[in-house]
Scaffold this motif. Structure first.
Motif, mmCIF file in Angstrom:
data_model
loop_
_atom_site.group_PDB
_atom_site.id
_atom_site.type_symbol
_atom_site.label_atom_id
_atom_site.label_comp_id
_atom_site.label_asym_id
_atom_site.label_seq_id
_atom_site.Cartn_x
_atom_site.Cartn_y
_atom_site.Cartn_z
ATOM 1 N N ALA A 392 -8.880 -6.645 9.278
ATOM 2 C CA ALA A 392 -10.290 -6.481 8.920
ATOM 3 C C ALA A 392 -10.774 -5.080 9.277
ATOM 4 O O ALA A 392 -11.505 -4.439 8.507
ATOM 5 C CB ALA A 392 -11.131 -7.534 9.629
ATOM 6 N N VAL A 393 -10.380 -4.608 10.444
ATOM 7 C CA VAL A 393 -10.768 -3.265 10.873
ATOM 8 C C VAL A 393 -10.234 -2.228 9.896
ATOM 9 O O VAL A 393 -10.952 -1.318 9.469
ATOM 10 C CB VAL A 393 -10.256 -2.985 12.302
ATOM 11 N N GLN A 394 -8.985 -2.369 9.519
ATOM 12 C CA GLN A 394 -8.385 -1.439 8.565
ATOM 13 C C GLN A 394 -9.108 -1.475 7.214
ATOM 14 O O GLN A 394 -9.404 -0.432 6.618
ATOM 15 C CB GLN A 394 -6.907 -1.782 8.363
ATOM 16 N N SER A 395 -9.412 -2.675 6.747
ATOM 17 C CA SER A 395 -10.084 -2.823 5.446
ATOM 18 C C SER A 395 -11.459 -2.173 5.451
ATOM 19 O O SER A 395 -11.839 -1.472 4.505
ATOM 20 C CB SER A 395 -10.221 -4.311 5.084
ATOM 21 N N ALA A 396 -12.199 -2.407 6.516
ATOM 22 C CA ALA A 396 -13.560 -1.871 6.576
ATOM 23 C C ALA A 396 -13.567 -0.357 6.754
ATOM 24 O O ALA A 396 -14.318 0.354 6.084
ATOM 25 C CB ALA A 396 -14.334 -2.538 7.708
ATOM 26 N N LEU A 397 -12.742 0.147 7.669
ATOM 27 C CA LEU A 397 -12.761 1.592 7.932
ATOM 28 C C LEU A 397 -12.209 2.392 6.760
ATOM 29 O O LEU A 397 -12.606 3.543 6.543
ATOM 30 C CB LEU A 397 -11.980 1.913 9.211
#
Length: 415
Positions: A392-397
């Motif tokens: 999720a962190v990767q997708s958002a950033l």
């Protein structure tokens, strides 16, 4: 205690969980050899994740001394953290586990639930002096499966010269709003704001957890408004240029290297960087990661547990207990944790560390507020949640999903 024949079969799920939980976090790394339990009853095997310590090092000398005190010889093997977890599973399947296993704390509950480890009720290790929040990382199903040899955690290093140039008083940084305001001033002054690790591995989850917990969110509710606010904070920092896009691929090591250039105001990193901080060539300070509305956010605990694996020959346990007790005695904890740049797991030794080095006080405070990743009886659920969280962190950033959509997807997959 359970014998090997009574143990639950190690499943593919356990292997997967261990592979995730043993991913690079705060622990040492390197390449290790192999080792098997010696048939000679006068030789006891110890496996640890410190391959950087060779024969003749203070750590190996301590192991040998504890063996001598127990009247036996020590056969020690140091493994890379992830390799150690896999080797432990294989040894357990073959009924050939080491006598003493020192293992990364999030792996403990997975090994315990797979039937690999004895409980402290069985092996008689004394955990009465250990800080409860640190001991929780080695607990599962109401039982304790070892004792911490030390702990590390995360906080914010800051560059005093950069903040002074930007007109930022560090005492004003108390919550997310004031931290973000400080980053804005730093950027206006022509310097760089904050660097951290958001890589798509356990390392990224490890670094995101203080912000998740600092928002008031729970690991079991990744799609809550609080959890989304934590990811939105990081995303806003990237969008405004307060944090570099390199965080998407940064490990904690490369993130530190960015901070060590002297251009950044802040770096989220751990106790293990203390020696490097002293060599950085500029004045620095340390503050806890702030919570959204103030106070110190709970940061995840890193560090290892001393555990006693299940043996077919139960007669070995009494001597094993002597070795493990020696390794975690007050003086030996002090010496070991000083070598590893860890905070000790007991107040008695922590006080001794701070007396010798007052600069450790912020880290002791951070460790006392820290939380185990597998705490709240998450056990083997944590690795799956963690994997979805770092995705999720990767997708958002990266901009492929909004923070809300990313965390909603993560919660759905984690279930």
């Amino acid at each position: 205690m359970n014998s090997f024949s009574q143990r639950r079969r190690l499943t593919a799920a356990a292997l997967t969980a261990l592979a995730v939980a043993a991913g690079a976090t705060a622990c040492g790394s390197g390449s290790g050899g192999t080792g098997t339990q010696a048939a000679d009853n006068g030789t006891y095997t110890v496996w640890d994740p410190y391959p950087q310590f060779a024969k003749g090092s203070a750590w190996v000398k301590l192991l040998d001394a504890c063996g001598t005190e127990a009247g036996v010889k020590i056969k020690r093997t140091g493994f890379d953290t992830s390799d150690l977890a896999n080797k432990t599973l294989l040894a357990a399947q073959q009924g050939n586990s080491p006598d003493v296993l020192i293992v990364d704390n999030p792996v403990v509950s997975t090994l315990a639930e797979a039937g690999v480890l004895t409980t402290t009720d069985d092996n008689k290790l004394d955990t009465s002096k250990v800080d409860p929040n640190l001991l929780a990382a080695g607990q599962s199903g109401g039982k304790t499966y070892g004792t911490p040899i030390g702990a590390n955690t995360l906080a914010l290093y800051y560059n005093k010269a950069v903040l002074k140039q930007a007109g930022v008083d560090i005492s004003s940084v108390k919550d997310w709003e004031t931290l973000t305001a400080a980053l804005a001033k730093v950027k206006q002054a022509g310097k760089k704001g904050i660097t951290f690790s958001a890589i798509g591995t356990e390392e990224g989850s490890f670094q995101f957890l203080p912000w998740l917990w600092g928002s008031g969110a729970k690991l079991t509710e990744l799609d809550s408004p609080a959890a989304v606010s934590a990811l939105s904070l990081w995303k806003d920092w990237l969008d405004k240029g307060y944090a570099p896009n390199s965080v998407l691929n940064n490990t904690q090591t490369t993130s530190w290297q960015e901070f060590a250039t002297g251009d950044y105001a802040f770096s989220e990193n751990g106790t293990w960087q203390l020696a490097n901080a002293e060599k950085a060539g500029f004045d620095y300070g340390v503050i806890p990661v702030p919570g959204a509305d103030g106070g110190s956010a709970a940061a995840p605990t890193g560090g290892e547990f001393v555990t006693v694996p299940v043996q077919d020959s139960t007669g070995r346990y009494a001597t094993t207990q002597k070795i493990a007790t020696c390794l975690t005695s007050t003086q030996n904890l002090y010496d070991t944790d000083t070598t590893l740049s860890y905070v000790a797991p007991t107040t008695e030794v922590q006080d001794k560390q701070v007396a010798a080095n007052p600069g450790l006080q912020p880290w002791v405070d951070a460790v006392k507020a820290a939380k185990g990743r597998t705490s709240d009886d998450l056990g083997t659920k944590y690795p799956k949640i963690s994997e979805q969280m770092w995705k999720a962190v990767q997708s958002a950033l990266s901009g492929s999903k909004s923070p809300k959509d990313a965390m909603t997807a993560a919660q759905s997959a984690a279930k």
